[in-house]
Design a protein around this motif. Structure first.
Motif, PDB file in Angstrom:
ATOM      1  N   GLY A   1     -11.210  39.402  34.185  1.00 54.33           N
ATOM      2  CA  GLY A   1     -10.294  40.386  33.630  1.00 54.33           C
ATOM      3  C   GLY A   1      -8.845  40.051  33.911  1.00 54.33           C
ATOM      4  O   GLY A   1      -8.514  39.480  34.952  1.00 54.33           O
ATOM      5  N   VAL A   2      -7.982  40.408  32.970  1.00 55.20           N
ATOM      6  CA  VAL A   2      -6.536  40.263  33.114  1.00 55.20           C
ATOM      7  C   VAL A   2      -5.897  41.582  32.711  1.00 55.20           C
ATOM      8  O   VAL A   2      -6.255  42.157  31.677  1.00 55.20           O
ATOM      9  CB  VAL A   2      -5.984  39.132  32.214  1.00 55.20           C
ATOM     10  N   ASP A   3      -4.964  42.065  33.521  1.00 56.02           N
ATOM     11  CA  ASP A   3      -4.274  43.305  33.176  1.00 56.02           C
ATOM     12  C   ASP A   3      -2.822  43.240  33.622  1.00 56.02           C
ATOM     13  O   ASP A   3      -2.498  42.627  34.650  1.00 56.02           O
ATOM     14  CB  ASP A   3      -4.954  44.520  33.798  1.00 56.02           C
TER      15      ASP A   3
ATOM     16  N   SER B   1       0.160  39.075  31.650  1.00 54.32           N
ATOM     17  CA  SER B   1       0.575  39.675  30.385  1.00 54.32           C
ATOM     18  C   SER B   1      -0.113  38.991  29.219  1.00 54.32           C
ATOM     19  O   SER B   1      -0.175  37.758  29.152  1.00 54.32           O
ATOM     20  CB  SER B   1       2.092  39.559  30.218  1.00 54.32           C
ATOM     21  N   MET B   2      -0.596  39.773  28.283  1.00 57.29           N
ATOM     22  CA  MET B   2      -1.223  39.229  27.082  1.00 57.29           C
ATOM     23  C   MET B   2      -0.228  38.456  26.224  1.00 57.29           C
ATOM     24  O   MET B   2      -0.622  37.622  25.408  1.00 57.29           O
ATOM     25  CB  MET B   2      -1.837  40.352  26.248  1.00 57.29           C
ATOM     26  N   THR B   3       1.051  38.713  26.396  1.00 56.52           N
ATOM     27  CA  THR B   3       2.059  38.042  25.578  1.00 56.52           C
ATOM     28  C   THR B   3       2.317  36.610  26.035  1.00 56.52           C
ATOM     29  O   THR B   3       2.882  35.813  25.286  1.00 56.52           O
ATOM     30  CB  THR B   3       3.384  38.821  25.594  1.00 56.52           C
ATOM     31  N   ALA B   4       1.928  36.282  27.265  1.00 55.23           N
ATOM     32  CA  ALA B   4       2.152  34.939  27.812  1.00 55.23           C
ATOM     33  C   ALA B   4       1.044  34.651  28.818  1.00 55.23           C
ATOM     34  O   ALA B   4       1.252  34.724  30.030  1.00 55.23           O
ATOM     35  CB  ALA B   4       3.523  34.834  28.456  1.00 55.23           C
TER      36      ALA B   4
ATOM     37  N   ALA C   1      11.352  46.491  27.342  1.00 60.41           N
ATOM     38  CA  ALA C   1      11.186  47.807  27.958  1.00 60.41           C
ATOM     39  C   ALA C   1       9.771  48.344  27.775  1.00 60.41           C
ATOM     40  O   ALA C   1       9.224  48.998  28.674  1.00 60.41           O
ATOM     41  CB  ALA C   1      12.204  48.787  27.376  1.00 60.41           C
ATOM     42  N   TYR C   2       9.137  48.068  26.624  1.00 64.00           N
ATOM     43  CA  TYR C   2       7.798  48.620  26.398  1.00 64.00           C
ATOM     44  C   TYR C   2       6.783  48.028  27.372  1.00 64.00           C
ATOM     45  O   TYR C   2       5.815  48.692  27.758  1.00 64.00           O
ATOM     46  CB  TYR C   2       7.357  48.409  24.946  1.00 64.00           C
ATOM     47  N   VAL C   3       6.997  46.775  27.788  1.00 66.20           N
ATOM     48  CA  VAL C   3       6.101  46.160  28.766  1.00 66.20           C
ATOM     49  C   VAL C   3       6.266  46.841  30.125  1.00 66.20           C
ATOM     50  O   VAL C   3       5.285  47.202  30.785  1.00 66.20           O
ATOM     51  CB  VAL C   3       6.365  44.649  28.868  1.00 66.20           C
ATOM     52  N   THR C   4       7.506  47.023  30.542  1.00 66.94           N
ATOM     53  CA  THR C   4       7.780  47.694  31.821  1.00 66.94           C
ATOM     54  C   THR C   4       7.226  49.109  31.823  1.00 66.94           C
ATOM     55  O   THR C   4       6.593  49.545  32.798  1.00 66.94           O
ATOM     56  CB  THR C   4       9.292  47.729  32.079  1.00 66.94           C
ATOM     57  N   ASP C   5       7.446  49.843  30.734  1.00 69.56           N
ATOM     58  CA  ASP C   5       6.970  51.225  30.655  1.00 69.56           C
ATOM     59  C   ASP C   5       5.447  51.291  30.714  1.00 69.56           C
ATOM     60  O   ASP C   5       4.873  52.174  31.364  1.00 69.56           O
ATOM     61  CB  ASP C   5       7.461  51.877  29.359  1.00 69.56           C
ATOM     62  N   THR C   6       4.780  50.358  30.036  1.00 68.31           N
ATOM     63  CA  THR C   6       3.318  50.355  30.033  1.00 68.31           C
ATOM     64  C   THR C   6       2.769  50.052  31.414  1.00 68.31           C
ATOM     65  O   THR C   6       1.835  50.724  31.891  1.00 68.31           O
ATOM     66  CB  THR C   6       2.796  49.322  29.012  1.00 68.31           C
ATOM     67  N   ARG C   7       3.348  49.060  32.086  1.00 63.97           N
ATOM     68  CA  ARG C   7       2.896  48.724  33.436  1.00 63.97           C
ATOM     69  C   ARG C   7       3.082  49.916  34.385  1.00 63.97           C
ATOM     70  O   ARG C   7       2.175  50.268  35.151  1.00 63.97           O
ATOM     71  CB  ARG C   7       3.668  47.526  33.977  1.00 63.97           C
TER      72      ARG C   7
END
Length: 217
Positions: free
Chosen positions: A75-77, A99-102, A5-11
């Motif tokens: 850049g990656v975002d 995503s920085m996580t993958a 959820a934190y990834v979705t909320d941040t995006r």
């Protein structure tokens, strides 16, 4: 696999504020000598050793600055909205949604990685895996530079840049991030903590780590 959820909320939050954020951040480096000093040192140490990724690049102003210092940078975002703004502002540079996580990057493919206030939306208990992912994509001798607000608290953000949003940001202790570097196999090269300057409320930290070079067999 279900996205946290934190990834979705941040995006969602950064998609919402992308244009307003870009306008607010446009001259940020011009008024921050400490930021320019750390980024300049990072660029000088890397030189022409290989590609550099600005991870969590936002609207691309730091990516553009690093390119002006001679780096082969892209850049990656997480936010498609931010990537769209960055591409419009810096059409000569490459920006990707990711995503920085993958990261969709091969092991050891980068000479340098920048996480400029982009670790801050990941819950601290998930940061070991994230920093390990950043270390994975660094070549032997590659460097990671990160910046973040100093503290221990989680802040829920409901208003930002004239918009209603809903996501979290975490302040971090430098010792905690140094330990993350060590666990990921990175050696600390430099650590700077400075006092806040208006409108900042808390100290700001910069950490530079290096992946050990391979020893000759």
């Amino acid at each position: 696999m279900t996205e946290p959820a934190y990834v979705t909320d941040t995006r969602t939050a950064y998609d919402t504020v992308a244009d307003a954020y870009a306008e607010a951040a446009r001259d940020a480096l011009a008024t921050s000598p400490w930021d320019r000093a750390m980024l300049g040192t990072f660029a000088e140490l890397l030189g022409e050793t290989g590609p550099v990724a600005d991870l969590g690049c936002g609207p691309g102003q730091v990516t553009g600055h690093l390119a002006s210092l001679g780096l082969d940078v892209f850049g990656v975002d997480l936010s498609p909205g931010m990537v769209s703004v960055a591409r419009a502002a810096y059409p000569e540079l490459r920006f990707e949604v990711g995503s920085m996580t993958a990261l969709e990057l091969e092991d050891g493919s980068l000479a340098g990685a920048l996480a400029w206030y982009s670790l801050i939306h990941t819950p601290p208990e998930r940061l070991p895996a994230l920093v390990a992912e950043l270390a994975r994509v660094l070549a032997p001798g590659g460097r990671l530079l990160t910046a973040f607000q100093v503290g221990d608290e989680r802040r829920h953000i409901s208003q930002g840049y004239g918009h209603e949003v809903s996501f979290d940001a975490y302040r971090l202790q430098p010792d905690f991030v140094v330990d993350l570097f060590a666990a990921a196999g990175l050696t600390l090269e430099a650590r700077l903590v400075r006092e806040p300057r208006e409108p900042e409320k808390v100290p700001q930290a910069y950490l530079l780590g290096r992946k050990p070079a391979q020893r000759p067999r």
